[in-house]
Design a protein around this motif. Structure first.
Motif, PDB file in Angstrom:
ATOM      1  N   LYS A  34       0.845  -1.190   0.000  1.00  0.00           N
ATOM      2  CA  LYS A  34       0.000   0.000   0.000  1.00  0.00           C
ATOM      3  C   LYS A  34       0.885   1.246   0.000  1.00  0.00           C
ATOM      4  O   LYS A  34       2.042   1.204   0.409  1.00  0.00           O
ATOM      5  N   ILE A  35       0.310   2.320  -0.453  1.00  0.00           N
ATOM      6  CA  ILE A  35       0.995   3.605  -0.437  1.00  0.00           C
ATOM      7  C   ILE A  35       0.985   4.118   0.994  1.00  0.00           C
ATOM      8  O   ILE A  35      -0.074   4.322   1.577  1.00  0.00           O
ATOM      9  N   ARG A  36       2.163   4.293   1.566  1.00  0.00           N
ATOM     10  CA  ARG A  36       2.298   4.733   2.964  1.00  0.00           C
ATOM     11  C   ARG A  36       2.231   6.253   3.058  1.00  0.00           C
ATOM     12  O   ARG A  36       1.733   6.816   4.000  1.00  0.00           O
ATOM     13  N   GLY A  37       2.792   6.933   2.043  1.00  0.00           N
ATOM     14  CA  GLY A  37       2.779   8.391   2.044  1.00  0.00           C
ATOM     15  C   GLY A  37       3.431   8.940   0.798  1.00  0.00           C
ATOM     16  O   GLY A  37       4.069   8.206   0.035  1.00  0.00           O
ATOM     17  N   ILE A  38       3.265  10.248   0.609  1.00  0.00           N
ATOM     18  CA  ILE A  38       3.834  10.896  -0.559  1.00  0.00           C
ATOM     19  C   ILE A  38       4.361  12.279  -0.184  1.00  0.00           C
ATOM     20  O   ILE A  38       3.670  13.063   0.464  1.00  0.00           O
ATOM     21  N   GLN A  39       5.599  12.536  -0.567  1.00  0.00           N
ATOM     22  CA  GLN A  39       6.170  13.887  -0.499  1.00  0.00           C
ATOM     23  C   GLN A  39       5.969  14.449  -1.904  1.00  0.00           C
ATOM     24  O   GLN A  39       6.808  14.310  -2.779  1.00  0.00           O
ATOM     25  N   TYR A  40       4.777  15.011  -2.138  1.00  0.00           N
ATOM     26  CA  TYR A  40       4.389  15.453  -3.475  1.00  0.00           C
ATOM     27  C   TYR A  40       4.993  16.808  -3.837  1.00  0.00           C
ATOM     28  O   TYR A  40       5.104  17.146  -5.000  1.00  0.00           O
ATOM     29  N   ASP A  41       5.370  17.588  -2.829  1.00  0.00           N
ATOM     30  CA  ASP A  41       5.964  18.904  -3.066  1.00  0.00           C
ATOM     31  C   ASP A  41       7.334  18.903  -2.406  1.00  0.00           C
ATOM     32  O   ASP A  41       7.449  19.023  -1.186  1.00  0.00           O
ATOM     33  N   ALA A  42       8.370  18.737  -3.216  1.00  0.00           N
ATOM     34  CA  ALA A  42       9.736  18.679  -2.695  1.00  0.00           C
ATOM     35  C   ALA A  42      10.074  19.985  -1.980  1.00  0.00           C
ATOM     36  O   ALA A  42       9.725  21.062  -2.463  1.00  0.00           O
ATOM     37  N   PRO A  43      10.737  19.886  -0.830  1.00  0.00           N
ATOM     38  CA  PRO A  43      11.131  21.118  -0.121  1.00  0.00           C
ATOM     39  C   PRO A  43      12.002  22.011  -1.001  1.00  0.00           C
ATOM     40  O   PRO A  43      12.793  21.532  -1.812  1.00  0.00           O
TER      41      PRO A  43
END
Length: 164
Positions: A34-43
């Motif tokens: 399963k997808i645990r999480g997403i950093q969709y907007d890189a710092p």
């Protein structure tokens, strides 16, 4: 009697229409991965320059939620709503409870460091909204989520967690 049936049908049809109009946030599948999480907007400021950019800071975490089965990622596919895709072409075994970060940019894949690189310096995930799809090697759905920055990222840090 007829009026009651018509009203019940109209109410049921209205309920179905309302359900169809609501945005789907997640679809549950019977999959260990399963997808645990997403950093969709890189710092930082977005830059897809392969040498100096920050696409490697954009990542999707996939976790094996099984308590006893190891899963090989080879053949799994990750896609976004626009059809951008990444296919795991090498063996990468996730032990029960283990995870992998699928990062943008270039780098060295590592089981020990739980990382696979897309070897693509373009950003995959939109910073305002997108959909994430994880497919099994058979093409069957494993997990999916839709997100909006305003609706799902309450602290505004560019990261959204799922299946915690």
């Amino acid at each position: 009697m007829r009026i009651r049936i018509v009203i019940t049908t109209a109410v049921a049809a209205g309920t179905l229409a309302a359900l169809g109009a609501a945005p789907a946030q997640a679809t549950e599948y019977s999959s260990a991965l399963k997808i645990r999480g997403i950093q969709y907007d890189a710092p930082g400021r977005d830059s897809n320059n392969c040498r100096t950019g920050n696409t490697d800071e954009e990542y999707l975490t996939i976790k094996n939620y099984s308590s006893r089965t190891t899963v090989n990622l080879k053949g799994y596919v990750v896609k976004d709503k626009a059809g951008n895709r990444f296919k795991f072409t090498a063996n990468h075994n996730l032990e029960p409870g283990d995870y992998v970060k699928l990062r943008g940019g270039n780098g060295t894949d590592s089981d020990r460091n739980n990382v696979v690189y897309r070897d693509n310096c373009n950003f995959m995930w939109n910073n305002d909204k997108d959909s994430i799809y994880l497919y099994k090697p058979t093409g069957a759905g494993a997990d999916s989520h839709a997100y909006t920055k305003s609706g799902n990222d309450r602290d505004g840090n560019g990261y959204i967690g799922y299946h915690n």
